[in-house]
Write a protein that holds these residues in place. Structure first.
Motif: not given
Length: 211
Positions: A1-21
């Motif tokens: 969840t930490e890496s996902l939270r960081g991606a979301l805080q960086a402005g990524a969309g949910l699906e993009h954050a899930l796939t990139t992390t």
């Protein structure tokens, strides 16, 4: 969840954050997260992919994370990054508490093993060096006394063993099937996810997604 939270805080969309992390997911759940990313790339609807992901994880803490993600995917949740931070903190606290409890019970388990070993050694010594001491127990009444004493001894140690076990928490989400389903497989409709399955899960010291 930490890496996902960081991606979301960086402005990524949910699906993009899930796939990139997915590639940076902790090793114990990397396959499950990779399957989730693969399902998203394959065009599976995010709520259905998340439902199957929860079945793959098969853990109550995973259910909590998936529930937050599903609410965000349907637009019914805000501040998802903050929710993930709270869930990660709670999971770490629970894992630390379980480790402390297990460490405390380690002393008790050692004492129980010593008592069992001492009892068996004493019985063996009596059989080898002082059989006359056991002669009264060869009668029917003596056998009954031995059976009662042995039964109470076994029940006592079984009770101690049961007390030393950490019971797994029940699942929060479950699909209509009884077995976890790989995320890439056809998913059940989102409406089939219901709370409170009561299923058991593996009792690892702590969930990997909290790291």
């Amino acid at each position: 969840t930490e890496s996902l939270r960081g991606a979301l805080q960086a402005g990524a969309g949910l699906e993009h954050a899930l796939t990139t992390t997915a590639t940076t997911a902790p090793e114990p759940i990397r396959d499950e997260v990779g399957a989730l990313a693969g399902a998203i790339h394959a065009g599976v609807r995010l709520p259905e992919a998340l439902d199957a992901f929860a079945g793959d994880l098969d853990h109550p803490d995973g259910d909590r994370v998936v529930a937050a993600l599903r609410l965000a995917a349907t637009g019914r949740a805000r501040s998802l990054a903050d929710q993930l931070a709270v869930l990660a903190h709670a999971a770490r606290d629970q894992a630390a508490a379980r480790l402390r409890i297990d460490a405390q019970w380690a002393t008790t388990r050692t004492s129980v093993r010593m008592i069992v070993a001492a009892t068996l050694v004493m019985i063996g010594a009596q059989l080898l060096f002082n059989r006359g001491f056991l002669d009264p127990y060869t009668s029917p009444a003596g056998q009954l006394v031995l059976a009662i004493a042995g039964g109470m001894w076994a029940i006592g140690f079984a009770w101690l063993h049961r007390l030393a076990q950490i019971r797994p928490l029940p699942r929060i989400l479950h699909s209509s099937g009884d077995t976890p389903r790989r995320t890439g497989a056809p998913a059940a409709p989102a409406g089939e996810v219901t709370p409170g399955s009561g299923r058991r899960c593996c009792c690892a010291p702590g969930p990997a997604w909290a790291r």
